[in-house]
Design an enzyme around this catalytic site. Structure first.
Site, PDB file in Angstrom:
ATOM      1  N   ASN A  35       0.703  -1.379   0.106  1.00  0.00           N
ATOM      2  CA  ASN A  35       0.118   0.129   0.010  1.00  0.00           C
ATOM      3  C   ASN A  35       0.738   1.180  -0.024  1.00  0.00           C
ATOM      4  O   ASN A  35       0.640   2.250   0.622  1.00  0.00           O
ATOM      5  CB  ASN A  35      -0.980  -0.141   1.220  1.00  0.00           C
ATOM      6  CG  ASN A  35      -2.231   0.790   0.928  1.00  0.00           C
ATOM      7  OD1 ASN A  35      -2.803   1.154  -0.057  1.00  0.00           O
ATOM      8  ND2 ASN A  35      -2.480   1.539   2.037  1.00  0.00           N
ATOM      9  N   ASP A  58       7.527  -9.091   3.343  1.00  0.00           N
ATOM     10  CA  ASP A  58       6.112  -9.398   3.896  1.00  0.00           C
ATOM     11  C   ASP A  58       6.288  -9.626   5.420  1.00  0.00           C
ATOM     12  O   ASP A  58       7.278 -10.582   5.519  1.00  0.00           O
ATOM     13  CB  ASP A  58       5.644 -10.424   2.902  1.00  0.00           C
ATOM     14  CG  ASP A  58       4.053 -10.788   3.644  1.00  0.00           C
ATOM     15  OD1 ASP A  58       3.856 -10.094   4.795  1.00  0.00           O
ATOM     16  OD2 ASP A  58       3.501 -11.562   2.973  1.00  0.00           O
ATOM     17  N   LYS A  84      -5.726  -0.917   6.295  1.00  0.00           N
ATOM     18  CA  LYS A  84      -6.430   0.312   7.252  1.00  0.00           C
ATOM     19  C   LYS A  84      -7.876   0.665   6.369  1.00  0.00           C
ATOM     20  O   LYS A  84      -8.503   1.662   7.221  1.00  0.00           O
ATOM     21  CB  LYS A  84      -5.584   1.396   7.183  1.00  0.00           C
ATOM     22  CG  LYS A  84      -5.412   2.021   6.167  1.00  0.00           C
ATOM     23  CD  LYS A  84      -4.551   3.518   6.296  1.00  0.00           C
ATOM     24  CE  LYS A  84      -4.200   4.146   4.992  1.00  0.00           C
ATOM     25  NZ  LYS A  84      -3.331   5.197   5.168  1.00  0.00           N
ATOM     26  N   SER A 124      -5.890   2.519  17.095  1.00  0.00           N
ATOM     27  CA  SER A 124      -6.745   3.365  16.695  1.00  0.00           C
ATOM     28  C   SER A 124      -7.951   4.063  17.291  1.00  0.00           C
ATOM     29  O   SER A 124      -8.386   3.045  18.309  1.00  0.00           O
ATOM     30  CB  SER A 124      -7.360   2.747  15.390  1.00  0.00           C
ATOM     31  OG  SER A 124      -8.500   3.668  14.882  1.00  0.00           O
ATOM     32  N   TYR A 149     -11.669  -4.553  10.287  1.00  0.00           N
ATOM     33  CA  TYR A 149     -10.627  -3.416  10.700  1.00  0.00           C
ATOM     34  C   TYR A 149     -10.570  -2.986  12.351  1.00  0.00           C
ATOM     35  O   TYR A 149      -9.298  -3.491  12.790  1.00  0.00           O
ATOM     36  CB  TYR A 149     -10.444  -2.367   9.870  1.00  0.00           C
ATOM     37  CG  TYR A 149      -9.461  -1.380  10.504  1.00  0.00           C
ATOM     38  CD1 TYR A 149      -8.168  -1.417   9.969  1.00  0.00           C
ATOM     39  CD2 TYR A 149      -9.819  -0.120  11.075  1.00  0.00           C
ATOM     40  CE1 TYR A 149      -7.109  -0.524  10.582  1.00  0.00           C
ATOM     41  CE2 TYR A 149      -8.773   0.684  11.371  1.00  0.00           C
ATOM     42  CZ  TYR A 149      -7.437   0.474  11.044  1.00  0.00           C
ATOM     43  OH  TYR A 149      -6.573   1.393  11.639  1.00  0.00           O
ATOM     44  N   LYS A 153      -7.580  -4.229  15.592  1.00  0.00           N
ATOM     45  CA  LYS A 153      -6.778  -3.234  16.561  1.00  0.00           C
ATOM     46  C   LYS A 153      -7.072  -3.658  17.772  1.00  0.00           C
ATOM     47  O   LYS A 153      -6.409  -3.769  18.766  1.00  0.00           O
ATOM     48  CB  LYS A 153      -7.329  -1.759  16.123  1.00  0.00           C
ATOM     49  CG  LYS A 153      -6.810  -1.354  15.034  1.00  0.00           C
ATOM     50  CD  LYS A 153      -5.363  -1.402  14.614  1.00  0.00           C
ATOM     51  CE  LYS A 153      -4.685  -1.042  13.510  1.00  0.00           C
ATOM     52  NZ  LYS A 153      -3.204  -1.176  13.069  1.00  0.00           N
ATOM     53  N   PHE A 179      -5.745   9.169  16.753  1.00  0.00           N
ATOM     54  CA  PHE A 179      -7.063   9.860  16.015  1.00  0.00           C
ATOM     55  C   PHE A 179      -7.290  10.157  14.657  1.00  0.00           C
ATOM     56  O   PHE A 179      -6.944   9.120  13.906  1.00  0.00           O
ATOM     57  CB  PHE A 179      -7.606  11.048  16.941  1.00  0.00           C
ATOM     58  CG  PHE A 179      -7.892  10.641  18.218  1.00  0.00           C
ATOM     59  CD1 PHE A 179      -7.368   9.815  19.193  1.00  0.00           C
ATOM     60  CD2 PHE A 179      -9.417  10.524  18.604  1.00  0.00           C
ATOM     61  CE1 PHE A 179      -7.874   9.179  20.423  1.00  0.00           C
ATOM     62  CE2 PHE A 179      -9.904  10.213  19.763  1.00  0.00           C
ATOM     63  CZ  PHE A 179      -9.228   9.420  20.550  1.00  0.00           C
ATOM     64  N   ASN A 180      -6.914  11.249  14.201  1.00  0.00           N
ATOM     65  CA  ASN A 180      -7.183  11.342  12.524  1.00  0.00           C
ATOM     66  C   ASN A 180      -5.900  11.736  12.037  1.00  0.00           C
ATOM     67  O   ASN A 180      -5.870  13.104  11.873  1.00  0.00           O
ATOM     68  CB  ASN A 180      -8.500  11.977  12.035  1.00  0.00           C
ATOM     69  CG  ASN A 180      -9.784  11.248  12.409  1.00  0.00           C
ATOM     70  OD1 ASN A 180     -10.127  11.032  13.504  1.00  0.00           O
ATOM     71  ND2 ASN A 180     -10.310  10.577  11.279  1.00  0.00           N
ATOM     72  N   ASN A 200     -10.504   8.420   3.227  1.00  0.00           N
ATOM     73  CA  ASN A 200     -10.475   9.447   3.971  1.00  0.00           C
ATOM     74  C   ASN A 200     -10.609  11.177   3.537  1.00  0.00           C
ATOM     75  O   ASN A 200     -10.422  11.188   2.385  1.00  0.00           O
ATOM     76  CB  ASN A 200      -9.026   9.557   4.950  1.00  0.00           C
ATOM     77  CG  ASN A 200      -8.769   8.233   5.558  1.00  0.00           C
ATOM     78  OD1 ASN A 200      -9.775   7.624   5.843  1.00  0.00           O
ATOM     79  ND2 ASN A 200      -7.528   7.822   5.692  1.00  0.00           N
ATOM     80  N   ARG A 296     -22.729   7.874   6.318  1.00  0.00           N
ATOM     81  CA  ARG A 296     -22.044   6.663   6.197  1.00  0.00           C
ATOM     82  C   ARG A 296     -22.308   5.705   7.070  1.00  0.00           C
ATOM     83  O   ARG A 296     -22.021   5.952   8.525  1.00  0.00           O
ATOM     84  CB  ARG A 296     -20.522   6.762   5.927  1.00  0.00           C
ATOM     85  CG  ARG A 296     -20.022   6.785   4.440  1.00  0.00           C
ATOM     86  CD  ARG A 296     -18.694   6.702   4.275  1.00  0.00           C
ATOM     87  NE  ARG A 296     -17.747   7.420   5.250  1.00  0.00           N
ATOM     88  CZ  ARG A 296     -16.455   7.623   5.142  1.00  0.00           C
ATOM     89  NH1 ARG A 296     -15.941   7.446   4.109  1.00  0.00           N
ATOM     90  NH2 ARG A 296     -15.844   8.078   6.139  1.00  0.00           N
TER      91      ARG A 296
END
Ligand SMILES: NC(=O)c1ccc[n+]([C@@H]2O[C@H](COP(=O)([O-])OP(=O)(O)OC[C@H]3O[C@@H](n4cnc5c(N)ncnc54)[C@H](O)[C@@H]3O)[C@@H](O)[C@H]2O)c1
Length: 341
Positions: A35, A58, A84, A124, A149, A153, A179-180, A200, A296
């Protein structure tokens, strides 16, 4: 210290590599670019004091990872490598369990095999689900996960708590609940690189401003928030990166007494989606093409952190504002289009 950074070519990992190197540590980047893109490694070499080590691998490949640890002899591990995307995890849960849980188990077993004392785990704020109270503290209840997901976590955290309970443990861990994260390195050389359509907000905004996306959809305008749009705690990725350096340094200083500690990493205040859009328009001088759409599924109305514990114990707090992060994200987006990658 020599620090293995799994997922070190990714968004948060790459910025952490820079912060580690510039604080005098030697980062050992381990990534297989599932990614991310290889050009990021070259850019990291130009941003870091000293050349970081790099291994394409990997994290699920036990033998290859053992060979890297044997050669590099890391003293700490920061484990970012994971998938993620919340929506994708609902569609492809096994992919998420295999990578997010499988690679963690592998790395933790190797940590023990090689006697590596310090471990930092990327968690997260999704673990809090829809919080009962705001801001959330580290002792706020962990809620039933809304997605595979989010569950990976929670499982990751539980594995670290269980390891701590297993009395013979000498290894210590820090769990960081982000957080974000938004923004980019101020050089514009590294930043968030969504492959495909971004999930995002901020990359969607910058791609819309750059003409890559036609229009931004703001999901929900009827939340019980002052302007009706959802509220999140946005944190500049360089602030987040620096928190990882504090966490590693703290583990090294407090090794004998530290157990597994959890820290919220956020600005400690929320911004609505509408505020983010308006701040972006201010810093870029552009009008953004956006519309409102339905909420959403799975999105919480509002969440932001109480980050007092990180200040008290790690001596860390955000230094950069929302406008700084949006300016840096926009700079990165523009550089990305100009520079050959
Ligand atoms: N970005 C966010 O909003 C956010 C929020 C909370 C937590 N997190 C967590 O932080 C971590 C880093 O997130 P990010 O935003 O930098 O993601 P990212 O996708 O940009 O970076 C992850 C990196 O890990 C690599 N990777 C994944 N699986 C791998 C494997 N098995 N072996 C080797 N490399 C592998 C990818 O190629 C990528 O470079 C993840 O664990 C994520 O769940 C991110």
């Amino acid at each position: 210290m020599r620090i293995a950074v799994t997922g070190g070519a990714g968004f948060i990992g790459s910025h952490t590599v820079v912060a580690l190197a510039n604080a005098g540590h030697h980062p050992i980047i381990i990534d297989d670019f599932r990614n991310s893109k290889p050009f990021i490694v070259g850019r990291l070499e130009s941003l870091c004091k000293g050349k970081p080590s790099f291994h394409e691998a990997d994290c699920n490949d036990r033998d290859k990872m053992a060979g890297i640890f044997e050669k590099e002899q890391p003293e700490g591990i920061i484990h970012f490598a994971a998938y993620k995307a919340v929506g994708e995890s609902v569609r492809e849960p096994l992919k998420y369990y295999r990578n997010n849980v499988g690679s963690l188990l592998n790395v933790l077993e190797l940590q023990r095999q090689f006697g590596i004392p310090y471990f930092v785990f990327s968690s997260s704020c999704t673990v809090y689900g829809v919080p009962d109270e705001l801001p959330v503290t580290e002792t706020s209840p962990v809620k039933k996960a809304q997605s595979p997901y989010g569950f990976t976590k929670q499982v990751g955290e539980q594995i670290l708590f269980d390891l701590q309970k297993a009395a013979s443990e000498s290894a210590k861990s820090v769990i960081l609940r982000y957080f974000n994260p938004i923004g980019a390195h101020p050089s514009g050389l590294i930043g968030e690189l969504p492959l495909g359509e971004p999930e995002n907000l901020v990359p969607y905004i910058t791609q819309t401003a750059a003409g890559i996306r036609e229009q931004l959809t703001i999901f929900g305008k009827d939340y019980e928030t002052p302007d009706g749009t959802a509220i999140r705690d946005y944190i500049h990725v360089m602030d987040l990166a620096e928190a990882h350096v504090r966490a590693i340094d703290w583990l090294a200083e407090k090794r004998s007494e530290a157990g597994t500690e959890v820290f919220n990493l956020g600005a400690g205040s929320g911004s609505s989606v509408k505020e983010v859009v308006e701040t972006f328009e201010d810093v870029s001088g552009l009008k953004l093409n956006y519309r409102y759409g339905p909420r959403r599924p799975g999105d919480v109305p509002a969440i932001y952190a109480n980050a007092d514990k990180a200040l008290k114990i790690l001596g860390w707090a955000v230094q950069r504002k929302l406008s700084d992060a949006l300016r840096d994200a926009w700079n990165w987006q523009q550089q990305l289009q100009k520079l050959p990658v």
